[in-house]
Write a protein that holds these residues in place. Structure first.
Motif, short mmCIF file in Angstrom:
data_model
loop_
_atom_site.label_atom_id
_atom_site.label_comp_id
_atom_site.label_asym_id
_atom_site.label_seq_id
_atom_site.Cartn_x
_atom_site.Cartn_y
_atom_site.Cartn_z
N TRP A 213 -4.93 18.33 2.55
CA TRP A 213 -6.07 19.16 2.15
C TRP A 213 -5.61 20.42 1.46
O TRP A 213 -4.84 21.21 2.02
N LYS A 214 -6.12 20.65 0.25
CA LYS A 214 -5.66 21.79 -0.56
C LYS A 214 -6.78 22.76 -0.92
O LYS A 214 -6.90 23.82 -0.33
N GLY A 215 -7.57 22.41 -1.96
CA GLY A 215 -8.52 23.39 -2.50
C GLY A 215 -9.63 23.74 -1.52
O GLY A 215 -10.28 22.84 -0.96
N ASP A 216 -9.83 25.04 -1.31
CA ASP A 216 -10.91 25.48 -0.42
C ASP A 216 -11.14 26.98 -0.62
O ASP A 216 -10.63 27.58 -1.55
N ASP A 217 -11.90 27.60 0.27
CA ASP A 217 -12.23 29.03 0.15
C ASP A 217 -11.34 29.91 1.03
O ASP A 217 -11.71 31.06 1.32
N ALA A 218 -10.18 29.39 1.46
CA ALA A 218 -9.32 30.15 2.39
C ALA A 218 -8.93 31.52 1.81
O ALA A 218 -9.06 32.55 2.47
N GLU A 219 -8.46 31.49 0.55
CA GLU A 219 -8.00 32.74 -0.06
C GLU A 219 -9.14 33.74 -0.19
O GLU A 219 -8.98 34.93 0.07
N ARG A 220 -10.29 33.22 -0.56
CA ARG A 220 -11.46 34.11 -0.76
C ARG A 220 -11.85 34.85 0.51
O ARG A 220 -12.28 36.00 0.47
N ILE A 221 -11.69 34.19 1.68
CA ILE A 221 -12.06 34.88 2.93
C ILE A 221 -10.84 35.54 3.59
O ILE A 221 -10.97 36.20 4.62
N GLY A 222 -9.64 35.33 3.02
CA GLY A 222 -8.45 36.00 3.57
C GLY A 222 -7.78 35.27 4.71
O GLY A 222 -7.10 35.88 5.55
N TYR A 223 -7.92 33.93 4.76
CA TYR A 223 -7.22 33.14 5.80
C TYR A 223 -5.84 32.72 5.29
O TYR A 223 -5.74 32.04 4.27
N ARG A 224 -4.79 33.14 6.03
CA ARG A 224 -3.41 32.77 5.69
C ARG A 224 -2.74 32.16 6.90
O ARG A 224 -2.27 32.88 7.79
N PRO A 225 -2.69 30.80 6.96
CA PRO A 225 -2.07 30.15 8.10
C PRO A 225 -0.57 30.41 8.14
O PRO A 225 0.06 30.55 7.09
N GLN A 226 0.00 30.44 9.34
CA GLN A 226 1.43 30.76 9.46
C GLN A 226 2.26 29.67 10.13
O GLN A 226 3.47 29.72 10.10
N ASP A 227 1.60 28.72 10.78
CA ASP A 227 2.36 27.68 11.48
C ASP A 227 2.47 26.41 10.63
O ASP A 227 1.72 26.23 9.67
N ASN A 228 3.40 25.53 11.00
CA ASN A 228 3.64 24.31 10.22
C ASN A 228 4.05 23.20 11.19
O ASN A 228 5.05 23.34 11.91
N ALA A 229 3.28 22.10 11.19
CA ALA A 229 3.55 20.99 12.11
C ALA A 229 4.92 20.37 11.89
O ALA A 229 5.47 19.71 12.79
N GLU A 230 5.47 20.58 10.70
CA GLU A 230 6.74 19.94 10.34
C GLU A 230 7.86 20.29 11.34
O GLU A 230 8.80 19.51 11.52
#
Ligand code: NAI
Ligand code: 15L
Length: 261
Positions: A213-230
């Motif tokens: 999942w890529k394109g969405d409104d995350a940047e517009r609302i200021g959501y920056r995830p920090q964790d990675n399942a990898e």
């Protein structure tokens, strides 16, 4: 964040985890659920028992708060009647109450709105929904209700299309769908605190290397995830061929009757 927040579904898995975190952010928190709150109510919070299907009870529980984090409802695939009660009727009560109080709603949508896309596909939130059951369909209804409420009444809502929100990923699918508890908290705080959101749809997912999942409104609302399942890879594949084929996993395989492919 000095706000008075209503957290519905507070007695559920994610609600119990979030309640003390929202209090720790300095929020005044009103917790609500059809079931009693199973833990000691955190200092700075209050619990009010209410059934989402009861319109008057929903109005009372919403009154006097500044924003609604709406997690309450059926959270798995079920027959359509209980889904309609909690996730269609109950949800509409929450939106109507929010409209009366002019409040923003932060809603727990789900990856099951798009569960029937194959795992090889990369999606944006603009792609058409492909719900994998009545549960996913109810979440798609919520996203459309939010769209209509903004276009017609200016009521803001942020729809978090949550993947798999767990303490840690446990199967191969989660390497794409995992949302850590900390990232869910970050997403909710961003959604509540953003200056303006309009109608926003954001993938509720961590910064997973294998995300679908890529394109969405995350940047517009200021959501920056920090964790990675990898960091937990490799993990075992689970389930039958249908489960492994589609993004919605085991929900797609429930009551699956097609035999033409
Ligand atoms: P959960 O099932 O543990 O919690 C849902 C809560 O809603 C329960 O405490 C239940 O008593 C309450 N509820 C159900 N019907 C109600 C009604 N008629 N009136 C008032 N309260 C009612 O679910 P969980 O895992 O905590 O998820 C929270 C939300 O996030 C749900 O809306 C779910 O659909 C959504 N979600 C969760 C994901 C996850 O990975 N946990 C993934 C995608 C979406
Ligand atoms: C959901 O929407 C469910 O609420 C949760 O229990 C998980 O099954 C999750 O999706 C998932 O797809 O992993």
């Amino acid at each position: 964040m000095a706000r008075h927040i209503l957290l519905t579904g507070a007695s559920g898995t994610l609600g119990r985890m979030l309640a003390p975190r929202l209090v720790a952010h300095g929020c005044q928190v009103r917790l609500s659920d059809i079931n009693p709150f199973p833990d000691p109510v955190p200092e700075g919070a209050a619990f009010v028992q209410a059934d989402l299907a009861d319109e008057g009870a929903v109005r009372r529980v919403v009154e006097g708060t500044d924003a609604i984090v709406h997690l309450g409802g059926i959270s798995v695939e079920k027959p359509f009647r209980p889904i309609i009660e909690a996730n269609i009727l109950g949800l509409t009560h929450v939106f109507e109450a929010a409209r009366a109080e002019k409040q923003r709603i932060v809603f727990a949508s789900s990856n099951h709105t798009i569960g029937f896309y194959e795992r090889e596909e990369t999606l944006s939130t603009k792609d058409p929904v492909r719900p994998d059951g009545y549960y996913g369909l109810s979440k798609a209804y919520a996203e459309m209700l939010g769209r209509m409420m903004f276009d017609k009444h200016g009521l803001e809502s942020v729809h978090m299309r949550i993947g798999s929100c767990l303490p840690k990923p446990t199967e191969a699918r989660h390497l794409s769908t995992w949302l850590s508890h900390d990232d869910l908290e970050r997403l909710i705080i961003a959604a509540v605190e953003a200056d303006k959101t309009g109608h926003a749809v954001v993938w509720g997912v961590s910064a997973n290397t294998r995300s679908w999942w890529k394109g969405d409104d995350a940047e517009r609302i200021g959501y920056r995830p920090q964790d990675n399942a990898e960091t937990f890879a490799p993990l075992p594949e689970e389930g039958d061929a249908i489960t492994r084929r589609f993004q919605g996993g085991s929900f797609t395989a429930q009551d699956y009757t097609r035999d033409d492919q």
